[in-house]
Design an enzyme around this catalytic site. Structure first.
Site, PDB file in Angstrom:
ATOM      1  N   LYS A 148     -15.783  39.249 -25.643  1.00  0.00           N
ATOM      2  CA  LYS A 148     -16.809  39.246 -24.594  1.00  0.00           C
ATOM      3  C   LYS A 148     -16.103  39.180 -23.246  1.00  0.00           C
ATOM      4  CE  LYS A 148     -21.004  36.882 -23.066  1.00  0.00           C
ATOM      5  NZ  LYS A 148     -20.906  35.692 -22.211  1.00  0.00           N
ATOM      6  N   HIS A 163     -22.957  24.501 -22.765  1.00  0.00           N
ATOM      7  CA  HIS A 163     -23.125  24.851 -24.177  1.00  0.00           C
ATOM      8  C   HIS A 163     -21.841  24.539 -24.928  1.00  0.00           C
ATOM      9  CE1 HIS A 163     -20.963  28.297 -22.544  1.00  0.00           C
ATOM     10  NE2 HIS A 163     -20.614  28.607 -23.787  1.00  0.00           N
ATOM     11  N   ASP A 217     -19.616  26.398 -28.116  1.00  0.00           N
ATOM     12  CA  ASP A 217     -19.529  27.712 -28.744  1.00  0.00           C
ATOM     13  C   ASP A 217     -19.886  27.622 -30.220  1.00  0.00           C
ATOM     14  OD1 ASP A 217     -18.770  28.805 -26.352  1.00  0.00           O
ATOM     15  OD2 ASP A 217     -16.638  28.955 -26.861  1.00  0.00           O
ATOM     16  N   HIS A 263     -19.098  22.868 -22.343  1.00  0.00           N
ATOM     17  CA  HIS A 263     -18.503  23.485 -21.160  1.00  0.00           C
ATOM     18  C   HIS A 263     -19.522  24.387 -20.472  1.00  0.00           C
ATOM     19  CE1 HIS A 263     -17.886  26.287 -24.512  1.00  0.00           C
ATOM     20  NE2 HIS A 263     -17.790  27.262 -23.626  1.00  0.00           N
TER      21      HIS A 263
END
Length: 340
Positions: free
Chosen positions: A207, A226, A228, A282
């Protein structure tokens, strides 16, 4: 859709932030310069080489394990990915975003709320307040070859596919070293973590995040807080700071280290280790006058793989903290939770 791309909005000359990007007060990052810098662990991966004395290997394994437990994020140097290859990866990614808008739109995906599909896109809201991130992206499968569709990759710049294919081969070696060290530190077999998450079927997803200059960065976020969903995330940023981690009730800037790879512990490692290793919370903040980009690669189990705490790590005194489920089911539940 071009009018809704963050890159297009940023290039329109606006002086104030559109309301759909303004975070609620408690989510606003404030001025980036006021955030303290976190000296996250910096680890030399060359000490995991086969010809390295055992005591140095053990020291590095312990450093990686401690970082995964205490921080959930660390940086690695001397990782074996050539500096020139990282530079080329960043060059071809930036060149794509510099193409005329109509050409980028030919690669537009059809992402829906709470999803991430291959192609060019803009971060969609998947939370109750509907606020948007100051972020465009390009996303595609990278590994194994059986799951990637190069037809979805940019045709321009022409070197894009070649550079990304070389990069993922080099990154595979880094991922394997990290999973080895994390397994050994738990006192289980060298390949235990990798096998628990799919073995050679582990998938890698690229990404490219594009965060253009923002007129009021103190009000916006590139990506909201969020963890991961992946097992590991291996990220290289450009030189503009913006990654922040949450620790001890505070947000900290992650210091930039040239040519380092930033390693995030993701949800799947936390689950398999039964909470021994921590998925890092993070977020990304943005700059008023500088372009920030990052290239995270998400290392994740295949959709059908059932992931749960390893039996070697649970007992009556330390019962399983998580229910085993397929990775596809985990993703579905997490995305639905984010939307509530």
């Amino acid at each position: 859709m071009a009018a809704g791309r963050v890159q297009s909005i940023a290039g329109s000359g606006l002086q104030s932030l559109p309301p759909q990007f303004i975070r609620v007060p408690h989510e606003r990052p404030g001025a980036l310069k006021n955030s303290p810098s976190a000296r996250v662990p910096l680890i030399d991966l060359s000490n995991l080489g086969e010809d390295v004395p055992a005591h140095l290997r053990a020291k590095t394994v312990a450093e990686i394990g401690n970082a995964a437990e205490e921080w959930g994020l660390f940086q690695v140097v001397n990782h074996g990915v050539p500096e020139q290859l990282i530079r080329r990866l960043q060059e071809v990614g930036k060149e794509f975003f510099e193409l005329p808008q109509e050409e980028k739109e030919r690669h537009a995906n059809q992402a829906e709320e709470g999803t991430l599909k291959e192609g060019y896109g803009t971060k969609l809201a998947h939370n109750i307040d509907g606020k948007l991130g100051w972020n465009d992206y390009y996303f595609h499968m990278l590994w194994p070859p059986s799951v990637r569709n190069i037809q979805t990759w940019p045709k321009r710049p022409s070197a894009y596919a070649e550079v990304n294919e070389k990069y993922v081969v080099a990154l595979l070696a880094v991922m394997n070293k990290l999973l080895y060290a994390l397994s050994v530190n738990l006192g289980i077999g060298e390949n235990a973590l990798k096998e628990a998450m799919g073995g050679d079927d582990l998938e890698m997803e690229m990404k490219i995040n594009y965060y253009p200059p923002c007129p009021q960065p103190e009000l916006a976020l590139g990506v909201p807080p969020h963890t991961d969903m992946s097992a590991l995330t291996l990220l290289v940023p450009n030189e503009v700071p913006g990654l922040q981690l949450h620790k001890n009730g505070h947000w900290y800037d992650v210091n930039y280290v040239p040519n380092a790879i930033i390693v995030h512990i993701g949800d799947q490692i936390e689950i398999v280790s039964n909470g021994k290793y921590k998925a890092v919370l993070h977020r990304s903040v943005v700059s008023k006058d500088k372009l920030r980009m990052s290239w995270p690669v998400f290392c994740s189990p295949p959709a059908h793989k059932i992931v749960g705490p390893l039996k070697q790590l649970t007992n009556k005194e330390n019962p399983p903290l998580y229910n085993a489920k397929t990775y596809a089911e985990f993703k579905h539940r997490k995305l639905n939770k984010l939307e509530q």
